[in-house]
Design a protein around this motif. Structure first.
Motif, PDB file in Angstrom:
ATOM      1  N   ILE A 198       1.628   0.732  15.319  1.00 44.91           N
ATOM      2  CA  ILE A 198       1.669  -0.591  14.733  1.00 44.91           C
ATOM      3  C   ILE A 198      -0.033  -1.177  15.034  1.00 44.91           C
ATOM      4  CG2 ILE A 198       2.422  -3.026  14.736  1.00 44.91           C
ATOM      5  CD1 ILE A 198       5.128  -1.848  15.530  1.00 44.91           C
ATOM      6  N   ALA A 199      -0.412  -1.061  16.009  1.00 41.18           N
ATOM      7  CA  ALA A 199      -1.750  -1.424  16.568  1.00 41.18           C
ATOM      8  C   ALA A 199      -2.642  -0.726  15.697  1.00 41.18           C
ATOM      9  CB  ALA A 199      -1.811  -1.453  18.087  1.00 41.18           C
ATOM     10  N   SER A 200      -2.272   0.409  15.343  1.00 44.27           N
ATOM     11  CA  SER A 200      -3.565   1.107  14.680  1.00 44.27           C
ATOM     12  C   SER A 200      -3.601   0.655  13.161  1.00 44.27           C
ATOM     13  CB  SER A 200      -3.157   2.573  14.660  1.00 44.27           C
ATOM     14  OG  SER A 200      -2.217   2.981  14.031  1.00 44.27           O
ATOM     15  N   ALA A 201      -2.632  -0.042  12.599  1.00 45.57           N
ATOM     16  CA  ALA A 201      -2.931  -0.374  11.434  1.00 45.57           C
ATOM     17  C   ALA A 201      -3.794  -1.815  11.497  1.00 45.57           C
ATOM     18  CB  ALA A 201      -1.540  -0.657  10.605  1.00 45.57           C
ATOM     19  N   ASP A 202      -4.241  -2.201  10.290  1.00 43.74           N
ATOM     20  CA  ASP A 202      -5.085  -3.406   9.949  1.00 43.74           C
ATOM     21  C   ASP A 202      -4.151  -4.510  10.396  1.00 43.74           C
ATOM     22  OD1 ASP A 202      -7.089  -4.920   8.765  1.00 43.74           O
ATOM     23  OD2 ASP A 202      -5.343  -5.934   7.683  1.00 43.74           O
ATOM     24  N   PRO A 203      -4.641  -5.494  11.652  1.00 48.24           N
ATOM     25  CA  PRO A 203      -3.953  -6.330  12.072  1.00 48.24           C
ATOM     26  C   PRO A 203      -3.464  -7.630  11.214  1.00 48.24           C
ATOM     27  CG  PRO A 203      -6.036  -6.462  12.878  1.00 48.24           C
ATOM     28  CD  PRO A 203      -5.902  -5.365  12.251  1.00 48.24           C
ATOM     29  N   ALA A 204      -4.439  -7.849  10.195  1.00 45.84           N
ATOM     30  CA  ALA A 204      -4.147  -8.945   9.369  1.00 45.84           C
ATOM     31  C   ALA A 204      -3.150  -8.788   8.485  1.00 45.84           C
ATOM     32  CB  ALA A 204      -5.410  -9.412   8.779  1.00 45.84           C
ATOM     33  N   MET A 205      -3.118  -7.351   7.925  1.00 43.99           N
ATOM     34  CA  MET A 205      -2.185  -6.737   7.093  1.00 43.99           C
ATOM     35  C   MET A 205      -0.610  -6.866   7.820  1.00 43.99           C
ATOM     36  SD  MET A 205      -1.211  -5.825   4.069  1.00 43.99           S
ATOM     37  CE  MET A 205       0.019  -5.088   3.177  1.00 43.99           C
ATOM     38  N   VAL A 206      -0.650  -6.247   9.191  1.00 47.24           N
ATOM     39  CA  VAL A 206       0.521  -6.166   9.651  1.00 47.24           C
ATOM     40  C   VAL A 206       1.258  -7.640   9.825  1.00 47.24           C
ATOM     41  CG1 VAL A 206       1.400  -5.755  12.084  1.00 47.24           C
ATOM     42  CG2 VAL A 206      -0.022  -4.181  11.237  1.00 47.24           C
ATOM     43  N   ARG A 207       0.298  -8.713  10.173  1.00 44.58           N
ATOM     44  CA  ARG A 207       0.937  -9.847  10.318  1.00 44.58           C
ATOM     45  C   ARG A 207       1.355 -10.501   9.113  1.00 44.58           C
ATOM     46  NH1 ARG A 207      -2.874 -12.952  15.138  1.00 44.58           N
ATOM     47  NH2 ARG A 207      -3.011 -11.095  16.563  1.00 44.58           N
ATOM     48  N   ALA A 208       0.544 -10.306   8.071  1.00 41.10           N
ATOM     49  CA  ALA A 208       1.192 -10.808   6.753  1.00 41.10           C
ATOM     50  C   ALA A 208       2.531 -10.178   6.361  1.00 41.10           C
ATOM     51  CB  ALA A 208       0.040 -10.925   5.772  1.00 41.10           C
ATOM     52  N   TYR A 209       2.584  -9.046   6.426  1.00 38.06           N
ATOM     53  CA  TYR A 209       3.655  -8.337   5.934  1.00 38.06           C
ATOM     54  C   TYR A 209       4.999  -8.518   6.827  1.00 38.06           C
ATOM     55  CZ  TYR A 209       5.645  -4.189   3.681  1.00 38.06           C
ATOM     56  OH  TYR A 209       6.413  -3.392   2.530  1.00 38.06           O
ATOM     57  N   ARG A 210       4.701  -8.683   8.128  1.00 41.99           N
ATOM     58  CA  ARG A 210       5.731  -9.124   8.959  1.00 41.99           C
ATOM     59  C   ARG A 210       6.431 -10.369   8.657  1.00 41.99           C
ATOM     60  NH1 ARG A 210       5.267 -11.844  14.238  1.00 41.99           N
ATOM     61  NH2 ARG A 210       7.014 -11.601  15.517  1.00 41.99           N
ATOM     62  N   ALA A 211       5.488 -11.359   8.285  1.00 45.08           N
ATOM     63  CA  ALA A 211       5.709 -12.609   8.179  1.00 45.08           C
ATOM     64  C   ALA A 211       6.703 -12.650   6.660  1.00 45.08           C
ATOM     65  CB  ALA A 211       4.684 -13.411   7.980  1.00 45.08           C
ATOM     66  N   LEU A 212       6.084 -11.746   5.597  1.00 45.63           N
ATOM     67  CA  LEU A 212       6.487 -11.743   4.464  1.00 45.63           C
ATOM     68  C   LEU A 212       8.267 -11.231   4.525  1.00 45.63           C
ATOM     69  CD1 LEU A 212       6.885 -11.802   1.301  1.00 45.63           C
ATOM     70  CD2 LEU A 212       5.749  -9.253   1.334  1.00 45.63           C
ATOM     71  N   ILE A 213       8.375  -9.712   5.465  1.00 43.01           N
ATOM     72  CA  ILE A 213       9.615  -9.495   5.644  1.00 43.01           C
ATOM     73  C   ILE A 213      10.821 -10.697   6.276  1.00 43.01           C
ATOM     74  CG2 ILE A 213      11.085  -7.793   6.914  1.00 43.01           C
ATOM     75  CD1 ILE A 213       8.557  -5.974   6.837  1.00 43.01           C
ATOM     76  N   ASP A 214      10.174 -11.236   7.498  1.00 40.65           N
ATOM     77  CA  ASP A 214      10.898 -12.560   8.015  1.00 40.65           C
ATOM     78  C   ASP A 214      11.300 -13.405   7.048  1.00 40.65           C
ATOM     79  OD1 ASP A 214      10.769 -10.869  10.108  1.00 40.65           O
ATOM     80  OD2 ASP A 214       9.411 -11.895  11.302  1.00 40.65           O
ATOM     81  N   ASP A 215      10.195 -13.957   6.334  1.00 41.29           N
ATOM     82  CA  ASP A 215      10.598 -15.036   5.477  1.00 41.29           C
ATOM     83  C   ASP A 215      11.396 -14.817   4.496  1.00 41.29           C
ATOM     84  OD1 ASP A 215       8.858 -16.454   7.236  1.00 41.29           O
ATOM     85  OD2 ASP A 215       6.974 -16.209   5.846  1.00 41.29           O
ATOM     86  N   GLY A 216      11.225 -13.526   3.663  1.00 39.36           N
ATOM     87  CA  GLY A 216      12.199 -13.203   2.592  1.00 39.36           C
ATOM     88  C   GLY A 216      13.645 -12.939   3.226  1.00 39.36           C
ATOM     89  N   TYR A 217      13.794 -12.282   4.286  1.00 37.24           N
ATOM     90  CA  TYR A 217      15.078 -12.159   5.030  1.00 37.24           C
ATOM     91  C   TYR A 217      16.124 -13.384   5.028  1.00 37.24           C
ATOM     92  CZ  TYR A 217      18.580  -9.512   7.738  1.00 37.24           C
ATOM     93  OH  TYR A 217      19.727  -9.135   8.333  1.00 37.24           O
ATOM     94  N   ALA A 218      15.227 -14.401   5.247  1.00 37.63           N
ATOM     95  CA  ALA A 218      15.938 -15.691   5.350  1.00 37.63           C
ATOM     96  C   ALA A 218      16.341 -16.260   4.264  1.00 37.63           C
ATOM     97  CB  ALA A 218      14.923 -16.744   6.337  1.00 37.63           C
ATOM     98  N   LEU A 219      16.063 -15.791   2.952  1.00 39.41           N
ATOM     99  CA  LEU A 219      16.266 -16.388   1.789  1.00 39.41           C
ATOM    100  C   LEU A 219      17.132 -15.641   0.904  1.00 39.41           C
ATOM    101  CD1 LEU A 219      12.631 -17.055   0.591  1.00 39.41           C
ATOM    102  CD2 LEU A 219      14.047 -18.865   1.197  1.00 39.41           C
ATOM    103  N   PRO A 220      17.961 -16.245  -0.173  1.00 40.29           N
ATOM    104  CA  PRO A 220      18.779 -15.376  -0.927  1.00 40.29           C
ATOM    105  C   PRO A 220      17.774 -14.429  -1.670  1.00 40.29           C
ATOM    106  CG  PRO A 220      19.145 -17.865  -1.338  1.00 40.29           C
ATOM    107  CD  PRO A 220      17.810 -17.649  -0.327  1.00 40.29           C
ATOM    108  N   TYR A 221      18.308 -13.259  -2.075  1.00 44.00           N
ATOM    109  CA  TYR A 221      17.761 -12.234  -2.536  1.00 44.00           C
ATOM    110  C   TYR A 221      16.743 -12.544  -3.577  1.00 44.00           C
ATOM    111  CZ  TYR A 221      16.902  -7.230  -4.332  1.00 44.00           C
ATOM    112  OH  TYR A 221      16.204  -6.195  -4.697  1.00 44.00           O
ATOM    113  N   GLY A 222      17.369 -13.161  -4.767  1.00 41.35           N
ATOM    114  CA  GLY A 222      16.476 -13.342  -5.777  1.00 41.35           C
ATOM    115  C   GLY A 222      15.117 -14.170  -5.394  1.00 41.35           C
ATOM    116  N   GLU A 223      15.429 -15.256  -4.387  1.00 40.15           N
ATOM    117  CA  GLU A 223      14.317 -16.075  -3.896  1.00 40.15           C
ATOM    118  C   GLU A 223      13.369 -15.338  -3.106  1.00 40.15           C
ATOM    119  OE1 GLU A 223      15.585 -19.683  -1.951  1.00 40.15           O
ATOM    120  OE2 GLU A 223      17.252 -20.105  -3.490  1.00 40.15           O
ATOM    121  N   ALA A 224      13.778 -14.325  -2.286  1.00 35.73           N
ATOM    122  CA  ALA A 224      13.018 -13.363  -1.731  1.00 35.73           C
ATOM    123  C   ALA A 224      11.965 -12.862  -2.555  1.00 35.73           C
ATOM    124  CB  ALA A 224      13.807 -12.607  -0.700  1.00 35.73           C
TER     125      ALA A 224
END
Length: 260
Positions: A198-224
């Motif tokens: 994980i650390a070998s990937a671009d840190p800004a991209m990892v953080r943004a992608y992780r946030a997208l996964i988590d934020d979307g998981y908390a929403l109904p599928y269409g909203e995600a």
């Protein structure tokens, strides 16, 4: 003696809950020390991934210190506070870096909740999970009642939570709770190797992608899906062709190295 140990190896930090004589129970003092450690790592731009484990082989953590709770129920009210000093799940959530749980022994009740706060879990063959809230007579307040059913299904979650029975490492893997199961001696090396990937990937991209996964998981599928579209549209407008080509070549090079 420090109740929380932190070691650093380049971009990977390993955090160890260090009360093995008490099965790494989450006393108020340990929770405060843990929050301070996680705040320090959250602010450290050199750290790109974190491994969380427990000292010894008996316990990841047995959850809240029941002896402490029995002496003063005010400790229970404190544990339900929103601040990271009292709530170790909040302490994990404040970290922008991915957190890998290396489950070395039992993760019970509040300890189960701490495990569920991690982004992914690797379990030792010694690992076992149990939700004993119903037997202790304390309602979960760190997310277990909602997270567990979303991870393993409603019926399985109710089975665990309403019986208080243990779930072994292999069953936890089969139910989708943990990513993989390894021998005790291989647990930290495997978790740290994953953290280095994980650390070998671009840190800004990892953080943004992780946030997208988590934020979307908390929403109904269409909203995600709409959230993904909005964020990808905004982010991808800033990507240059040269950057994509350079990263494509880096991905190909990494693939060849791993295949060889």
């Amino acid at each position: 003696m420090s109740l929380v140990l932190v070691t650093r190896d380049d971009a990977v930090a390993t955090v160890t809950l260090n009360r093995p004589e008490a099965m790494n129970a989450l006393s108020r003092a340990l929770r405060a020390e843990f929050a301070a450690a996680m705040r320090g790592l959250a602010a450290d731009d050199g750290i790109r991934a974190i491994v969380l484990t427990g000292a010894g082989e008996r316990a990841f953590t047995a959850g809240l210190d029941l002896k402490e709770l029995g002496a003063d129920t005010g400790n229970l009210r404190a544990a339900n506070a929103e601040g990271a000093d009292e709530n170790p799940v909040k302490a994990i959530e404040l970290c922008p870096q991915p957190v890998i749980g290396a489950i070395n022994g039992v993760a019970i009740t509040g300890g189960f909740e701490v495990a569920l706060a991690c982004d992914m879990l690797i379990a030792s063959t010694n690992a076992r999970f149990a939700d004993t809230h119903a037997r202790v007579g304390v309602m979960p307040g760190w997310g277990l009642s909602q997270k567990l059913s979303r991870l393993i299904g409603l019926g399985r979650a109710k089975e665990l939570s309403l019986t208080g029975n243990f779930l072994g490492a292999e069953a936890a893997r089969d139910w989708g709770l943990v990513n993989r199961v390894v021998a005790p001696a291989d647990l930290l090396p495997a978790a740290q190797a994953l953290a280095r990937d994980i650390a070998s990937a671009d840190p800004a991209m990892v953080r943004a992608y992780r946030a997208l996964i988590d934020d979307g998981y908390a929403l109904p599928y269409g909203e995600a899906l709409a959230l993904e579209h909005a964020r990808s549209s905004a982010a991808n407008r800033t990507v240059s062709a040269d950057a994509v080509e350079a990263r494509r070549l880096a991905v190909m090079k990494r693939g060849r190295e791993r295949a060889g």
